[in-house]
Design an enzyme around this catalytic site. Sequence first.
Site, PDB file in Angstrom:
ATOM      1  N   GLY A  94       0.826  -1.197   0.000  1.00  0.00           N
ATOM      2  CA  GLY A  94       0.000   0.000   0.000  1.00  0.00           C
ATOM      3  C   GLY A  94       0.861   1.248   0.000  1.00  0.00           C
ATOM      4  O   GLY A  94       2.010   1.231  -0.439  1.00  0.00           O
ATOM      5  N   CYS A  95       0.338   2.307   0.506  1.00  0.00           N
ATOM      6  CA  CYS A  95       1.031   3.596   0.584  1.00  0.00           C
ATOM      7  C   CYS A  95       2.377   3.438   1.281  1.00  0.00           C
ATOM      8  O   CYS A  95       2.445   2.911   2.389  1.00  0.00           O
ATOM      9  CB  CYS A  95       0.143   4.567   1.359  1.00  0.00           C
ATOM     10  SG  CYS A  95       0.952   6.070   1.890  1.00  0.00           S
ATOM     11  N   PHE A  96       3.443   3.913   0.655  1.00  0.00           N
ATOM     12  CA  PHE A  96       4.742   3.720   1.293  1.00  0.00           C
ATOM     13  C   PHE A  96       4.889   4.496   2.587  1.00  0.00           C
ATOM     14  O   PHE A  96       5.605   4.086   3.476  1.00  0.00           O
ATOM     15  CB  PHE A  96       5.927   3.939   0.350  1.00  0.00           C
ATOM     16  CG  PHE A  96       5.978   5.199  -0.479  1.00  0.00           C
ATOM     17  CD1 PHE A  96       5.547   6.438  -0.041  1.00  0.00           C
ATOM     18  CD2 PHE A  96       6.515   5.118  -1.753  1.00  0.00           C
ATOM     19  CE1 PHE A  96       5.631   7.563  -0.828  1.00  0.00           C
ATOM     20  CE2 PHE A  96       6.624   6.243  -2.562  1.00  0.00           C
ATOM     21  CZ  PHE A  96       6.169   7.473  -2.100  1.00  0.00           C
ATOM     22  N   TRP A  97       4.176   5.615   2.725  1.00  0.00           N
ATOM     23  CA  TRP A  97       4.257   6.355   3.985  1.00  0.00           C
ATOM     24  C   TRP A  97       3.700   5.529   5.140  1.00  0.00           C
ATOM     25  O   TRP A  97       4.234   5.538   6.242  1.00  0.00           O
ATOM     26  CB  TRP A  97       3.485   7.666   3.910  1.00  0.00           C
ATOM     27  CG  TRP A  97       4.021   8.643   2.933  1.00  0.00           C
ATOM     28  CD1 TRP A  97       5.339   8.878   2.617  1.00  0.00           C
ATOM     29  CD2 TRP A  97       3.265   9.539   2.134  1.00  0.00           C
ATOM     30  NE1 TRP A  97       5.425   9.862   1.664  1.00  0.00           N
ATOM     31  CE2 TRP A  97       4.171  10.292   1.353  1.00  0.00           C
ATOM     32  CE3 TRP A  97       1.910   9.786   2.003  1.00  0.00           C
ATOM     33  CZ2 TRP A  97       3.753  11.287   0.456  1.00  0.00           C
ATOM     34  CZ3 TRP A  97       1.499  10.769   1.120  1.00  0.00           C
ATOM     35  CH2 TRP A  97       2.424  11.497   0.358  1.00  0.00           C
ATOM     36  N   CYS A  98       2.623   4.810   4.871  1.00  0.00           N
ATOM     37  CA  CYS A  98       1.989   4.008   5.919  1.00  0.00           C
ATOM     38  C   CYS A  98       2.874   2.824   6.318  1.00  0.00           C
ATOM     39  O   CYS A  98       2.986   2.499   7.499  1.00  0.00           O
ATOM     40  CB  CYS A  98       0.624   3.526   5.444  1.00  0.00           C
ATOM     41  SG  CYS A  98      -0.508   4.898   5.063  1.00  0.00           S
TER      42      CYS A  98
END
Length: 178
Positions: free
Chosen positions: A11-15
Amino acid sequence: MAQEQAIIAGGCFWCTEAVFNDVVGVNEVESGYIGGSVPDPTYKAVCSGTTGHAEAIRVTFDPAVVSLPEVYDMFMGTHDPSQLNRQGNDVGTQYRSAIFPLDDAQRAEAEAAIARWNEGHPGSRAVTTIEGPAPWYPAEDYHQGYWEGEGQRNSYCLAVIPPKLMKLRKSFAAKVKT
C-alpha cells in the site's frame, strides 16, 4: 554491526514506512518504487498506474536484533495481504502487496512468511506476490521520512497509520521501539 536490507510493498509507502520506523533493529527506512518497466519513475507517474511500479520501502536492519523472518511477519501482519491491488482506499497495482527478495535466501523466507500468514488465517489467502529482481528507485526527497516530518498532519495518514501501529504493538510488542 551487520546490516541487511529487505524491500516490501503493502500500500502507501508512507503508511508502511511508519510501521518499520517503530521496529527495534531497523536503522533506516527509505520510500521508493520497484517492479515496473519505466526507468526513474516519478510519484505522479507511479500513481497513474501505468508504470507497473509498486510504492515500496527498503528496510535496512540489524539481523542480530530483528531477523528477516520477523521483518516479513511484521509486514504481513500490519497490512491486509488478502487484498488484490489495494490497501483500503488506495487502489491500483502500485498499491499491491509484494515482496522483492534480493537473493534466493530472501525468496525462500518470503515464501515461508506467506505460508505462515495463510496458515494463521483460515478462510483467507494472501495475494502477496514475490517479484524481482528489479531495480530500486528512491522516491523523491519530499517523500522520505514523511511520517516523521510536518507531513504527518495529512488526514489520510492520520487515519491509516495508527491502526497499523496498533497491530505492530499488539502482535510484535517485543520488537517495538520505546
